[in-house]
Design a protein around this motif. Structure first.
Motif, short mmCIF file in Angstrom:
data_model
loop_
_atom_site.label_atom_id
_atom_site.label_comp_id
_atom_site.label_asym_id
_atom_site.label_seq_id
_atom_site.Cartn_x
_atom_site.Cartn_y
_atom_site.Cartn_z
N SER A 125 0.83 -1.21 0.00
CA SER A 125 0.00 0.00 0.00
C SER A 125 0.86 1.26 0.00
O SER A 125 0.66 2.17 -0.82
CB SER A 125 -0.94 0.00 1.21
OG SER A 125 -1.82 -1.09 1.17
N LEU A 126 1.83 1.31 0.90
CA LEU A 126 2.69 2.50 0.98
C LEU A 126 3.52 2.67 -0.29
O LEU A 126 3.63 3.78 -0.82
CB LEU A 126 3.59 2.40 2.21
CG LEU A 126 2.89 2.46 3.57
CD1 LEU A 126 3.89 2.26 4.70
CD2 LEU A 126 2.16 3.79 3.74
N VAL B 279 -5.32 4.54 -0.77
CA VAL B 279 -4.77 3.69 0.29
C VAL B 279 -5.73 2.55 0.63
O VAL B 279 -5.32 1.39 0.80
CB VAL B 279 -4.46 4.54 1.54
CG1 VAL B 279 -4.13 3.64 2.73
CG2 VAL B 279 -3.30 5.48 1.27
N THR B 280 -7.03 2.87 0.70
CA THR B 280 -8.01 1.85 1.03
C THR B 280 -8.11 0.79 -0.06
O THR B 280 -8.10 -0.41 0.22
CB THR B 280 -9.40 2.49 1.24
OG1 THR B 280 -9.29 3.50 2.24
CG2 THR B 280 -10.40 1.45 1.70
N CYS C 113 -5.87 0.02 -2.39
CA CYS C 113 -4.62 -0.75 -2.44
C CYS C 113 -4.53 -1.70 -1.26
O CYS C 113 -4.04 -2.83 -1.39
CB CYS C 113 -3.42 0.19 -2.45
SG CYS C 113 -3.22 1.11 -4.00
N THR D 52 -6.13 10.36 -1.85
CA THR D 52 -5.10 9.54 -1.21
C THR D 52 -5.72 8.52 -0.27
O THR D 52 -5.32 7.34 -0.24
CB THR D 52 -4.11 10.44 -0.44
OG1 THR D 52 -3.54 11.39 -1.33
CG2 THR D 52 -3.01 9.59 0.18
N VAL E 141 1.20 3.71 -3.30
CA VAL E 141 0.75 5.10 -3.18
C VAL E 141 1.88 6.06 -3.53
O VAL E 141 1.69 7.03 -4.27
CB VAL E 141 0.20 5.37 -1.77
CG1 VAL E 141 -0.01 6.86 -1.55
CG2 VAL E 141 -1.10 4.62 -1.55
#
Length: 289
Positions: free
Chosen positions: A77-78, A215-216, A218, A211, A81
């Motif tokens: 995720s990080l 994030v959600t 991913c 964003t 993003v």
């Protein structure tokens, strides 16, 4: 009023029926199955109540798969993003090369991973892989990326980031398009002439809802990782890359313990539900602000 209610029912009926048949009913069946000891192919089953969930609580393999999945989700995720945002900003700043950048970053999303897995197996080959060749050029030691206990999950996360960055890029591009041009012009008038200044004081604050959504999405897709593990590592070495979906598949279709696998599935569904609730709560808080 009755006519309007009938019209509403006729309009919503097909989608409600499909939701019931494709989502609610299967989930209810899995929930009931998780309370039994049914084995795949068996003609009988016994009601065991919460025994499967108690077994999960004491199952070290499930604990390992659960925390591996969370670690994989955090890394992917990080990384997705960060790279997706960088790619979106790059595309927006280079008008002449937009088509090339879009194709290059979105290609992994459109590719069939089973075919690309062969490429990644070659790239991470401990002897002739390109990644190890590059490492040796800089004097570093070679690694067996997919068989090293400490590196296997990170290697899969790198592949996951490669897969998901294009999707994140597309969503960030949509978010950038929604920023009014007038705000950018106002920022220039207010002294935000440097691109970095505009990025942190204007672009990123305006991209907060996007964003959060990225994030959600991913995070949920990372929780669903299966094909990477199944094709490249099968959960090894020594359960270092075992994740929840692969463990559910192994228990259900490998060991035929469908009742036990169903209890894992319910835990998995609850995790996705919690992520969705957190996103909705964050979006609601954002809208109130």
């Amino acid at each position: 009023m009755r006519i309007k209610a009938l019209q509403t029912l006729l309009l919503l009926g097909p989608s409600m029926l499909l939701t019931l048949l494709l989502l609610v009913l299967p989930l209810a069946v899995v929930a009931l199955m998780s309370l039994t000891d049914w084995q795949f192919g068996a003609s009988t089953l016994n009601w065991v109540g919460l025994e499967n969930y108690v077994s999960l609580w004491h199952d070290d393999t499930f604990h390992k798969a659960f925390f591996n999945t969370l670690a994989y989700m955090a890394l992917v995720s990080l990384g997705s993003v960060a790279i997706g945002l960088g790619a979106a900003l790059l595309i927006e700043s280079h008008h002449s090369l937009r088509g090339l950048y879009r194709t290059a970053f979105f290609l992994p999303v459109a590719s069939t991973f089973i075919a690309m897995a062969v490429v990644w197996q070659f790239l991470m080959n401990p002897n002739i892989g390109l990644i190890n060749q590059v490492f040796t050029w800089f004097g570093a030691a070679k690694h067996n990326w997919l068989k090293d206990y400490d590196l296997a999950l990170i290697s899969l996360a790198v592949i996951g980031i490669w897969q998901m960055s294009g999707l994140a890029m597309v969503m960030f591009l949509a978010g950038l398009k929604s920023i009014p041009v007038e705000l950018r012009h106002a920022g220039l008038l207010d002294g935000m002439a440097h691109p970095v200044d505009r990025l942190f004081r204007l672009t990123l604050p305006m991209l907060r809802p996007t964003t959060l959504f990225v994030v959600t999405i991913c995070g949920i897709r990372s929780l669903q990782v299966f094909d990477t593990v199944q094709v490249l590592t099968q959960g090894g070495p020594n359960k270092a890359t075992e994740v929840m979906l692969h463990l559910i598949y192994t228990e259900g279709f490998g060991f035929l313990k469908m009742g036990y696998a169903s209890s894992m599935t319910m835990v998995f569904v609850v995790c996705i539900f919690i992520l969705t609730l957190l996103q909705q709560a964050a979006m609601a808080k954002r809208s109130r602000c």
